[in-house]
Write a protein that holds these residues in place. Structure first.
Motif, PDB file in Angstrom:
ATOM      1  N   GLU A 121       7.399  11.975  -2.792  1.00 23.12           N
ATOM      2  CA  GLU A 121       6.014  12.067  -2.338  1.00 23.12           C
ATOM      3  C   GLU A 121       5.722  10.954  -1.324  1.00 23.12           C
ATOM      4  OE1 GLU A 121       3.548  14.253  -3.130  1.00 23.12           O
ATOM      5  OE2 GLU A 121       5.023  15.436  -4.242  1.00 23.12           O
ATOM      6  N   ILE A 122       5.140  11.326  -0.230  1.00 20.63           N
ATOM      7  CA  ILE A 122       4.716  10.339   0.767  1.00 20.63           C
ATOM      8  C   ILE A 122       3.197  10.330   0.777  1.00 20.63           C
ATOM      9  CG2 ILE A 122       4.749   9.687   3.195  1.00 20.63           C
ATOM     10  CD1 ILE A 122       7.429  11.117   3.421  1.00 20.63           C
ATOM     11  N   PRO A 123       2.598   9.193   0.459  1.00 19.63           N
ATOM     12  CA  PRO A 123       1.135   9.128   0.426  1.00 19.63           C
ATOM     13  C   PRO A 123       0.529   9.266   1.831  1.00 19.63           C
ATOM     14  CG  PRO A 123       2.111   7.025  -0.253  1.00 19.63           C
ATOM     15  CD  PRO A 123       3.221   7.964   0.057  1.00 19.63           C
ATOM     16  N   ASP A 124      -0.756   9.641   1.858  1.00 23.82           N
ATOM     17  CA  ASP A 124      -1.442   9.803   3.145  1.00 23.82           C
ATOM     18  C   ASP A 124      -1.530   8.484   3.910  1.00 23.82           C
ATOM     19  OD1 ASP A 124      -1.818  12.499   2.741  1.00 23.82           O
ATOM     20  OD2 ASP A 124      -3.755  12.207   1.741  1.00 23.82           O
ATOM     21  N   ASN A 125      -1.833   7.426   3.223  1.00 21.50           N
ATOM     22  CA  ASN A 125      -1.928   6.106   3.847  1.00 21.50           C
ATOM     23  C   ASN A 125      -0.931   5.167   3.170  1.00 21.50           C
ATOM     24  OD1 ASN A 125      -4.128   6.776   5.573  1.00 21.50           O
ATOM     25  ND2 ASN A 125      -5.505   6.616   3.806  1.00 21.50           N
ATOM     26  N   PRO A 126       0.340   5.243   3.558  1.00 19.73           N
ATOM     27  CA  PRO A 126       1.334   4.434   2.860  1.00 19.73           C
ATOM     28  C   PRO A 126       1.208   2.944   3.220  1.00 19.73           C
ATOM     29  CG  PRO A 126       2.344   5.580   4.689  1.00 19.73           C
ATOM     30  CD  PRO A 126       0.925   6.060   4.597  1.00 19.73           C
ATOM     31  N   ASN A 127       1.432   2.136   2.222  1.00 13.45           N
ATOM     32  CA  ASN A 127       1.477   0.697   2.484  1.00 13.45           C
ATOM     33  C   ASN A 127       2.946   0.288   2.571  1.00 13.45           C
ATOM     34  OD1 ASN A 127       2.437   0.383  -0.137  1.00 13.45           O
ATOM     35  ND2 ASN A 127       0.404   0.003  -0.988  1.00 13.45           N
ATOM     36  N   ASN A 128       3.184  -0.982   2.752  1.00 15.21           N
ATOM     37  CA  ASN A 128       4.551  -1.459   2.928  1.00 15.21           C
ATOM     38  C   ASN A 128       5.419  -1.179   1.711  1.00 15.21           C
ATOM     39  OD1 ASN A 128       4.157  -2.358   5.502  1.00 15.21           O
ATOM     40  ND2 ASN A 128       3.693  -4.461   4.914  1.00 15.21           N
TER      41      ASN A 128
END
Length: 79
Positions: free
Chosen positions: A2-9
């Motif tokens: 899963e890749i989030p909409d607003n990925p952080n580092n």
């Protein structure tokens, strides 16, 4: 994965680690000996030989059939 909409580092780092692990597993499977380049090359050479032999045999049969047809036609038209 899963890749989030607003990925952080951390999300990007975890995704890259997972991807690297999957690539490593694939490399291990590939290196496990399922693909031996020498064996594949030998099989290709044998297939080429078989195809060439088949092609030569087919060409010979076509030439023989053409000769028989022409001979039969010339005999039939001369009578």
């Amino acid at each position: 994965m899963e890749i989030p909409d607003n990925p952080n580092n951390n999300d990007i780092r975890e995704t890259l680690i997972n991807l690297a692990q999957k690539v490593q597993r694939l490399e291990e499977k590939f290196d496990a000996g399922k693909f031996d380049a020498e064996k594949i090359s030998q099989k290709i050479d044998r297939l080429d030989y078989k195809f060439d032999t088949y092609q030569k045999g087919t060409d010979g049969m076509v030439k023989m059939a053409t000769t028989i047809i022409i001979a039969t036609a010339s005999v039939a038209f001369n009578e």
